[in-house]
Design an enzyme around this catalytic site. Structure first.
Site, PDB file in Angstrom:
ATOM      1  N   GLU A 121      -9.462   3.516   2.218  1.00 15.79           N
ATOM      2  CA  GLU A 121      -8.963   3.621   0.848  1.00 15.79           C
ATOM      3  C   GLU A 121      -7.870   2.624   0.518  1.00 15.79           C
ATOM      4  O   GLU A 121      -7.677   2.268  -0.643  1.00 15.79           O
ATOM      5  CB  GLU A 121      -8.464   5.050   0.585  1.00 15.79           C
ATOM      6  CG  GLU A 121      -7.033   5.344   0.985  1.00 15.79           C
ATOM      7  CD  GLU A 121      -6.756   5.219   2.486  1.00 15.79           C
ATOM      8  OE1 GLU A 121      -5.606   4.918   2.848  1.00 15.79           O
ATOM      9  OE2 GLU A 121      -7.677   5.422   3.296  1.00 15.79           O
ATOM     10  N   ARG A 179      -7.501  -0.558   1.008  1.00 18.11           N
ATOM     11  CA  ARG A 179      -7.964  -1.811   0.396  1.00 18.11           C
ATOM     12  C   ARG A 179      -8.410  -1.610  -1.047  1.00 18.11           C
ATOM     13  O   ARG A 179      -8.355  -2.542  -1.847  1.00 18.11           O
ATOM     14  CB  ARG A 179      -9.080  -2.414   1.245  1.00 18.11           C
ATOM     15  CG  ARG A 179     -10.345  -1.592   1.306  1.00 18.11           C
ATOM     16  CD  ARG A 179     -11.207  -1.944   2.501  1.00 18.11           C
ATOM     17  NE  ARG A 179     -10.602  -1.503   3.741  1.00 18.11           N
ATOM     18  CZ  ARG A 179     -11.136  -1.709   4.952  1.00 18.11           C
ATOM     19  NH1 ARG A 179     -12.283  -2.367   5.057  1.00 18.11           N
ATOM     20  NH2 ARG A 179     -10.525  -1.285   6.040  1.00 18.11           N
ATOM     21  N   ASP A 186      -2.667  10.421   3.794  1.00 22.07           N
ATOM     22  CA  ASP A 186      -4.060  10.029   3.939  1.00 22.07           C
ATOM     23  C   ASP A 186      -4.800  11.024   4.822  1.00 22.07           C
ATOM     24  O   ASP A 186      -4.645  11.022   6.040  1.00 22.07           O
ATOM     25  CB  ASP A 186      -4.152   8.619   4.542  1.00 22.07           C
ATOM     26  CG  ASP A 186      -5.590   8.136   4.633  1.00 22.07           C
ATOM     27  OD1 ASP A 186      -6.459   8.729   3.967  1.00 22.07           O
ATOM     28  OD2 ASP A 186      -5.829   7.145   5.362  1.00 22.07           O
ATOM     29  N   LYS A 212     -10.198  12.482   8.564  1.00 20.94           N
ATOM     30  CA  LYS A 212      -9.671  12.067   9.856  1.00 20.94           C
ATOM     31  C   LYS A 212      -9.646  13.258  10.812  1.00 20.94           C
ATOM     32  O   LYS A 212      -9.507  14.406  10.389  1.00 20.94           O
ATOM     33  CB  LYS A 212      -8.237  11.548   9.706  1.00 20.94           C
ATOM     34  CG  LYS A 212      -8.066  10.264   8.931  1.00 20.94           C
ATOM     35  CD  LYS A 212      -6.586   9.914   8.828  1.00 20.94           C
ATOM     36  CE  LYS A 212      -6.365   8.637   8.028  1.00 20.94           C
ATOM     37  NZ  LYS A 212      -6.830   7.445   8.752  1.00 20.94           N
ATOM     38  N   ASP A 250       1.599   6.325   5.772  1.00 18.17           N
ATOM     39  CA  ASP A 250       0.580   5.410   5.289  1.00 18.17           C
ATOM     40  C   ASP A 250       1.027   4.659   4.036  1.00 18.17           C
ATOM     41  O   ASP A 250       0.279   3.832   3.518  1.00 18.17           O
ATOM     42  CB  ASP A 250      -0.733   6.155   5.034  1.00 18.17           C
ATOM     43  CG  ASP A 250      -1.955   5.258   5.199  1.00 18.17           C
ATOM     44  OD1 ASP A 250      -1.855   4.254   5.926  1.00 18.17           O
ATOM     45  OD2 ASP A 250      -2.996   5.563   4.604  1.00 18.17           O
ATOM     46  N   ASP A 257     -12.177   6.774   4.005  1.00 16.43           N
ATOM     47  CA  ASP A 257     -10.971   6.537   4.797  1.00 16.43           C
ATOM     48  C   ASP A 257     -10.592   5.061   4.807  1.00 16.43           C
ATOM     49  O   ASP A 257      -9.586   4.690   5.399  1.00 16.43           O
ATOM     50  CB  ASP A 257     -11.165   7.054   6.223  1.00 16.43           C
ATOM     51  CG  ASP A 257      -9.853   7.207   6.984  1.00 16.43           C
ATOM     52  OD1 ASP A 257      -8.804   7.310   6.320  1.00 16.43           O
ATOM     53  OD2 ASP A 257      -9.878   7.205   8.227  1.00 16.43           O
ATOM     54  N   LYS A 259       0.853  -1.189   0.000  1.00 16.68           N
ATOM     55  CA  LYS A 259       0.000   0.000   0.000  1.00 16.68           C
ATOM     56  C   LYS A 259       0.886   1.235   0.000  1.00 16.68           C
ATOM     57  O   LYS A 259       1.713   1.420   0.889  1.00 16.68           O
ATOM     58  CB  LYS A 259      -0.901  -0.012   1.234  1.00 16.68           C
ATOM     59  CG  LYS A 259      -1.715   1.260   1.445  1.00 16.68           C
ATOM     60  CD  LYS A 259      -2.476   1.195   2.770  1.00 16.68           C
ATOM     61  CE  LYS A 259      -3.122   2.528   3.107  1.00 16.68           C
ATOM     62  NZ  LYS A 259      -3.795   2.505   4.433  1.00 16.68           N
TER      63      LYS A 259
END
Length: 507
Positions: free
Chosen positions: A354, A356, A275, A282, A293, A352, A270
């Protein structure tokens, strides 16, 4: 009126220590500091290799007794040396029960004790080279890690050279492997730590291109237009709200003796370079560390850089799905439906969730185009995993028991601990959506449902998912210094450096 932002350039960063071998005792090596191992005995402390000649002139055991030393792993007792020679200090460092963790902690303690120095000679790995060399090098290297962006320069620098005394050339190959694994951990930490005003998907692709040139890896990079044209809907959707468009990076490693029957393993990382949470934004505290991230992508990049050095016997394809999850008028919306590579669709009920979405595209591509013997994805995926396991463990899901066993075995050896989590089919119904094949945020148990979401994109390939959500250190703890940890590089390289990483997998 448009404004041109100033270009960002990192200042010069510190370098990890260099390790050398010497078959001589420590007193025969010209250095200002000697570090000796201290072993707890049945009735009294013992000092390991190299102590005999030094004790003719220095009462080291008496000093340990006076200081109340115990010999526990990582305990440092300092003995000052006066005189006209180069030697100024003897460090007496506990190695506890001489397990791998003990040597790793001893290496870390040594590195912290000799910051801003030029040269230290030590016999700590010589206590038991087969057990101690690799973890000692990892501990000393990673405890030396520092990232800075200060106008006045780094606040301290790692020791330049660590000479491993009482070890000859027969340990050269083991040292080369140990340094490769340790430096991959350093590289992963660096990528994860770079701030996102410099780090974006294009920057990450530039790093991968430079690394491929250095190591001989093949590289292919998808830009936003090619991603859209070839159906990578998840990556495109997550990146569509950012001023810096997404990328998919592919790196290919082939061992020297590879043939037509040499199997392939795919690593998927990933690579969310920042993010915000998207429109499901968030809170401020939750956003502060989101430069990390892309730790999964950083780990894949670092692992690919070291495969040749550790002698990985199988082909490896590394895929990094990279985007910035930003907020703008073009950002992904709650309620949108995303069509992934291969056609499976996801209803986005939380922007959030995202990670996956981008991993799914890369995994589906790998299953269709690469057709590997096994696939492992690694990601800072769920806060639920951090709640479950904290900051020092990572969760591992797998649909193949032997693949899980190989990874857990590597985690025990590397010091990056994995805990196998259950892939519970009973929670599958939570993924259901009224308008798409799946809901991207089906709720708790969050780490398990995230893994179940990804499982649909494996194409039946033996698969493991490593959730490294707890990837931050907040203080000096053993081999870690504060900041993103880059968790995963050491465990994956330890696994891939084995004689047969796929032993029993898929059987």
């Amino acid at each position: 009126m448009s404004t041109t932002l100033p270009s960002q350039t990192l200042p010069k960063q510190v370098e990890p220590p260099t390790f050398t071998l010497s078959p001589l005792g420590p007193e025969s090596v010209d250095a200002e500091i000697i570090a000796l191992p201290v072993l707890p005995g049945d009735d009294a402390l013992l000092i390991g290799p190299g102590a005999a000649d030094l004790e003719d002139h220095h009462d080291l055991l008496g000093h340990l007794e006076f200081e109340g030393a115990t010999g526990s792993a990582g305990e440092v007792t300092t003995y000052a040396v006066t005189g006209s020679g180069a030697l100024r200090q003897i460090l007496l460092i506990g190695v506890g029960e001489q397990r791998r963790d003990d040597f790793r902690r001893a290496g870390a303690a040594l590195a912290r004790a000799v910051r801003d120095r030029t040269h230290v000679v030590t016999t700590i790995p010589a206590v038991d080279p087969e057990v101690g060399l690799e973890p000692f090098v990892a501990g000393a290297t990673l405890a030396s890690f520092l990232f800075h962006w200060r106008s006045e320069g780094a606040p301290w620098t790692p020791v330049e050279t660590i000479t491993l005394a009482d070890l000859g050339d027969d340990q050269a190959a083991a040292l080369e492997r140990a340094e490769a694994i340790a430096r991959a951990g350093w590289r992963a930490r660096f990528y994860a730590t770079v701030p996102s005003n410099l780090k974006n998907p294009a920057w990450l692709a530039e790093q991968a291109t430079a690394l491929a040139g250095e190591t001989g890896l093949k590289i292919d990079v998808w830009d936003e237009e090619r991603l859209a044209a070839e159906g990578f809907g998840g990556i495109v959707a997550v990146g569509q709200g950012s001023a810096t468009p997404p990328r998919l990076i592919r790196l290919d490693y082939t061992p020297r003796k590879a043939g037509r029957k040499t199997p392939t393993i795919v690593l998927v990382g990933k690579g969310i370079t920042f993010d915000t949470g998207g429109l499901n934004i968030k809170p401020g505290d939750g956003m502060l560390n989101m430069k990390r991230d892309m730790t999964g992508g950083a780990v894949v990049l670092a692992v690919m850089s070291a495969l040749a050095e550790v002698g990985c016997p199988v082909k490896v394809v590394g895929l990094i799905a990279s985007a910035e999850n930003a907020i703008s008028g073009s950002a992904l919306r709650p309620g949108d439906v995303v069509a992934h590579y291969g056609g499976r669709t996801s209803e986005v009920t939380n922007t959030d969730a995202e990670g996956r979405l981008v991993l799914a595209d890369a995994m589906a591509y790998a299953a269709e185009k690469v057709k590997p013997a096994a696939m492992v994805d690694i990601a800072t995926l769920t806060g639920a995993m951090r709640v479950a396991l904290g900051q020092t463990l990572a969760g591992c899901f797998a649909d193949d028991d032997e693949l899980a066993a190989r990874l857990i075995e590597a985690s025990d050896a590397s010091g990056e601990a994995l805990w196998r989590m259950p892939l519970v089919a009973d929670y599958e119904e939570k993924l259901s959506s009224k308008v798409a094949d799946a809901d991207n945020a089906p709720g708790g148990p969050g780490a398990i449902t995230a893994a179940l979401f990804l499982h649909h994109f494996t194409g039946g390939v033996p698969w493991a998912h490593v959730d490294v959500a707890g990837g931050d250190a907040y203080a000096d703890v053993h081999e870690l210094t504060p900041g993103p940890t880059g968790f995963g590089a050491r465990v994956l390289l330890t696994w891939l450096a084995g004689a047969d990483p796929l032993d029993g997998v898929g059987a």
